[in-house]
Design a protein around this motif. Structure first.
Motif, PDB file in Angstrom:
ATOM      1  N   UNK A 270       7.340 -40.821   7.888  1.00 20.27           N
ATOM      2  CA  UNK A 270       7.200 -39.673   8.764  1.00 20.27           C
ATOM      3  C   UNK A 270       8.147 -38.555   8.386  1.00 20.27           C
ATOM      4  N   UNK A 271       7.967 -37.390   9.005  1.00 16.44           N
ATOM      5  CA  UNK A 271       8.783 -36.228   8.694  1.00 16.44           C
ATOM      6  C   UNK A 271       7.916 -34.999   8.517  1.00 16.44           C
ATOM      7  N   UNK A 272       8.449 -34.010   7.836  1.00 15.49           N
ATOM      8  CA  UNK A 272       7.731 -32.739   7.659  1.00 15.49           C
ATOM      9  C   UNK A 272       6.799 -32.817   6.457  1.00 15.49           C
ATOM     10  N   UNK A 273       5.535 -32.466   6.699  1.00 16.10           N
ATOM     11  CA  UNK A 273       4.528 -32.410   5.636  1.00 16.10           C
ATOM     12  C   UNK A 273       3.963 -31.004   5.572  1.00 16.10           C
ATOM     13  N   UNK A 274       3.831 -30.471   4.374  1.00 19.74           N
ATOM     14  CA  UNK A 274       3.305 -29.126   4.172  1.00 19.74           C
ATOM     15  C   UNK A 274       1.950 -29.236   3.483  1.00 19.74           C
ATOM     16  N   UNK A 275       0.933 -28.645   4.129  1.00 16.84           N
ATOM     17  CA  UNK A 275      -0.421 -28.632   3.579  1.00 16.84           C
ATOM     18  C   UNK A 275      -0.825 -27.171   3.399  1.00 16.84           C
ATOM     19  N   UNK A 276      -0.489 -26.590   2.260  1.00 15.51           N
ATOM     20  CA  UNK A 276      -0.771 -25.178   2.063  1.00 15.51           C
ATOM     21  C   UNK A 276       0.030 -24.333   3.048  1.00 15.51           C
ATOM     22  N   UNK A 277      -0.689 -23.607   3.910  1.00 17.54           N
ATOM     23  CA  UNK A 277      -0.025 -22.773   4.916  1.00 17.54           C
ATOM     24  C   UNK A 277       0.233 -23.516   6.218  1.00 17.54           C
ATOM     25  N   UNK A 278      -0.195 -24.767   6.310  1.00 12.57           N
ATOM     26  CA  UNK A 278      -0.037 -25.529   7.542  1.00 12.57           C
ATOM     27  C   UNK A 278       1.111 -26.522   7.392  1.00 12.57           C
ATOM     28  N   UNK A 279       1.951 -26.612   8.414  1.00 13.81           N
ATOM     29  CA  UNK A 279       3.107 -27.511   8.404  1.00 13.81           C
ATOM     30  C   UNK A 279       2.981 -28.462   9.595  1.00 13.81           C
ATOM     31  N   UNK A 280       3.192 -29.754   9.329  1.00  9.91           N
ATOM     32  CA  UNK A 280       3.189 -30.758  10.389  1.00  9.91           C
ATOM     33  C   UNK A 280       4.536 -31.470  10.397  1.00  9.91           C
ATOM     34  N   UNK A 281       5.141 -31.552  11.562  1.00  8.51           N
ATOM     35  CA  UNK A 281       6.357 -32.338  11.752  1.00  8.51           C
ATOM     36  C   UNK A 281       5.976 -33.625  12.465  1.00  8.51           C
ATOM     37  N   UNK A 282       5.960 -34.712  11.722  1.00 11.78           N
ATOM     38  CA  UNK A 282       5.500 -35.982  12.270  1.00 11.78           C
ATOM     39  C   UNK A 282       6.685 -36.843  12.706  1.00 11.78           C
ATOM     40  N   UNK A 283       6.500 -37.614  13.769  1.00 12.30           N
ATOM     41  CA  UNK A 283       7.599 -38.470  14.244  1.00 12.30           C
ATOM     42  C   UNK A 283       7.914 -39.572  13.244  1.00 12.30           C
ATOM     43  N   UNK A 284       9.139 -40.070  13.331  1.00 17.15           N
ATOM     44  CA  UNK A 284       9.569 -41.147  12.439  1.00 17.15           C
ATOM     45  C   UNK A 284       8.855 -42.437  12.789  1.00 17.15           C
ATOM     46  N   UNK A 285       8.502 -43.169  11.760  1.00 17.68           N
ATOM     47  CA  UNK A 285       7.910 -44.501  11.908  1.00 17.68           C
ATOM     48  C   UNK A 285       8.858 -45.492  11.249  1.00 17.68           C
ATOM     49  N   UNK A 286       9.423 -46.404  12.002  1.00 16.33           N
ATOM     50  CA  UNK A 286      10.354 -47.375  11.453  1.00 16.33           C
ATOM     51  C   UNK A 286      11.792 -46.929  11.586  1.00 16.33           C
ATOM     52  N   UNK A 287      12.705 -47.853  11.310  1.00 19.14           N
ATOM     53  CA  UNK A 287      14.129 -47.624  11.518  1.00 19.14           C
ATOM     54  C   UNK A 287      14.949 -47.735  10.235  1.00 19.14           C
ATOM     55  N   UNK A 288      14.307 -47.931   9.098  1.00 19.11           N
ATOM     56  CA  UNK A 288      15.049 -48.193   7.864  1.00 19.11           C
ATOM     57  C   UNK A 288      15.430 -46.929   7.126  1.00 19.11           C
ATOM     58  N   UNK A 289      15.684 -47.080   5.858  1.00 14.01           N
ATOM     59  CA  UNK A 289      16.058 -45.963   4.994  1.00 14.01           C
ATOM     60  C   UNK A 289      14.798 -45.249   4.513  1.00 14.01           C
ATOM     61  N   UNK A 290      15.003 -44.096   3.897  1.00 13.39           N
ATOM     62  CA  UNK A 290      13.884 -43.395   3.293  1.00 13.39           C
ATOM     63  C   UNK A 290      13.404 -44.110   2.044  1.00 13.39           C
ATOM     64  N   UNK A 291      12.134 -43.969   1.675  1.00 16.65           N
ATOM     65  CA  UNK A 291      11.605 -44.672   0.498  1.00 16.65           C
ATOM     66  C   UNK A 291      12.162 -44.131  -0.809  1.00 16.65           C
ATOM     67  N   UNK A 292      12.243 -45.013  -1.796  1.00 14.63           N
ATOM     68  CA  UNK A 292      12.578 -44.647  -3.166  1.00 14.63           C
ATOM     69  C   UNK A 292      11.486 -45.136  -4.093  1.00 14.63           C
ATOM     70  N   UNK A 293      11.639 -44.887  -5.370  1.00 13.33           N
ATOM     71  CA  UNK A 293      10.592 -45.252  -6.330  1.00 13.33           C
ATOM     72  C   UNK A 293      10.332 -46.756  -6.336  1.00 13.33           C
ATOM     73  N   UNK A 294      11.380 -47.566  -6.158  1.00 13.59           N
ATOM     74  CA  UNK A 294      11.179 -49.015  -6.140  1.00 13.59           C
ATOM     75  C   UNK A 294      10.332 -49.479  -4.981  1.00 13.59           C
ATOM     76  N   UNK A 295      10.336 -48.724  -3.887  1.00  8.31           N
ATOM     77  CA  UNK A 295       9.535 -49.108  -2.729  1.00  8.31           C
ATOM     78  C   UNK A 295       8.051 -48.866  -2.954  1.00  8.31           C
TER      79      UNK A 295
END
Length: 356
Positions: A270-295
């Motif tokens: 979850x978080x901020x997603x930008x789709x061209x001129x449209x921006x969505x701020x989505x709520x967080x899902x889960x309590x862990x760390x942010x994803x990395x390439x290994x995930x």
């Protein structure tokens, strides 16, 4: 009696359909999508041509457009179902090819794996160029962590859309279900997004996709819970996050898949997603760390386990439906006189309940 059941469509066709679903899933696992002359791409070309002719800024026009195309796909499936009924040597390969054509689980995994490789190499330009194959958001300003998050979220959501849902509808409705579902999902991708052109015209396609994916998304979440240990995660945590956060997502279906994956992988999505001129701020899902390439690799491994389990369940459901139909047709533990009466009713021409 067996001939009567075959004539009513409740017996023999299910075994070839089950085998076809399993063979089609195996073909997708081994071969991924057809590389040339993909039937879904052909459907998309036809849908785009029709859109150019009938587009209006109207929900009614969009509903008619979607109805014609989905009905055409379902009708093709029904025609194939009819001509292969009672011909198992033909029906099995036809169902297998249709299943292979509508599945996208392996291609999804390969695209995500390519993204992980670019991120591991530190090649952000390549990673940004790959993102449109996975998600619709603007990649131009995304860093490695945001690209990884977009990929994990796409894998979680599209495990349902690209793999589990077609298998569910194949189990429920055979060939018509396979083709109609893929038509619905393709139209949603083409016209179901929020934009000035499609806000009204694509409304029906988007709502149809929501309905078609309601059950598959929840099955995907449940299978994600069950498969969490395969990705080094906790089934209990996957279930907890799914139940707590699944409804917070703006999509009635994607949130369930993403929340379960976040819990299974020990991540925060979850978080901020930008789709061209449209921006969505989505709520967080889960309590862990942010994803990395290994995930990303862990998400792909979990996705593969989920949709292969769905394939096994779909084939088993067709076999169980056949067995149930035969068991209900002639009960084994009733008085012989009652059994004779049941047989007489079954052959009297009265309509009977048909199983999927």
């Amino acid at each position: 009696m067996d001939a009567v059941l075959r004539r009513r469509g409740t017996s023999r066709p299910d075994v070839p359909t089950a085998l076809g679903l399993a063979a089609g899933a195996a073909a997708d696992l081994l071969l991924a999508d057809p590389r040339r002359r993909h039937p879904v791409a052909g459907f998309g070309t036809a849908a785009a041509a029709l859109e150019r002719r009938v587009w209006r800024d109207s929900r009614a026009a969009g509903a008619g457009y979607a109805a014609v195309l989905v009905a055409g796909a379902a009708g093709l499936g029904a025609g194939l179902d009819r001509v292969t009924r009672g011909r198992p040597a033909v029906r099995t390969p036809v169902v297998a090819v249709a299943t292979w054509a509508v599945l996208g689980g392996t291609s999804l995994g390969r695209a995500a794996t390519a993204m992980a490789g670019a991120l591991d190499a530190g090649d952000l330009s390549a990673a940004r160029a790959l993102l449109p194959t996975l998600a619709g958001r603007d990649p131009s300003a995304l860093d490695a962590g945001e690209l990884a998050r977009a990929t994990v979220e796409s894998v979680a959501e599209n495990t349902s859309d690209a793999a589990v849902a077609p298998l569910v509808w194949g189990a429920v409705a055979g060939l018509p279900g396979l083709l109609a579902y893929r038509a619905v999902n393709t139209l949603d991708a083409m016209v179901g997004h929020r934009s000035p052109r499609y806000a009204r015209f694509g409304w029906a396609a988007a709502r149809a996709d929501d309905v078609a994916n309601w059950l598959p998304a929840r099955l995907t979440a449940a299978l994600t819970v069950a498969g969490a240990p395969l990705a080094g995660g906790s089934a209990r945590e996957a279930l907890r996050v799914w139940r707590r956060d699944g409804a917070a997502h703006p999509s009635p279906n994607a949130g369930r898949c993403e929340a379960a994956a976040a819990g299974a992988l020990g991540l925060r999505l979850g978080g901020r997603n930008v789709y061209g001129s449209r921006v969505e701020d989505r709520p967080a899902l889960g309590d862990g760390r942010g994803p990395g390439s290994g995930d990303v690799a862990r998400a792909v491994r979990l996705s593969r386990a989920v949709w292969l389990a769905a394939a096994a369940l779909a084939a088993a459901a067709r076999l169980a439906g056949r067995a149930r139909a035969e068991n209900q047709a002639v009960p084994k533990s009733v008085h012989p006189g009652v059994r004779t009466a049941n047989v007489r009713r079954a052959t009297s021409g009265r309509p009977s309940r048909r199983t999927a």
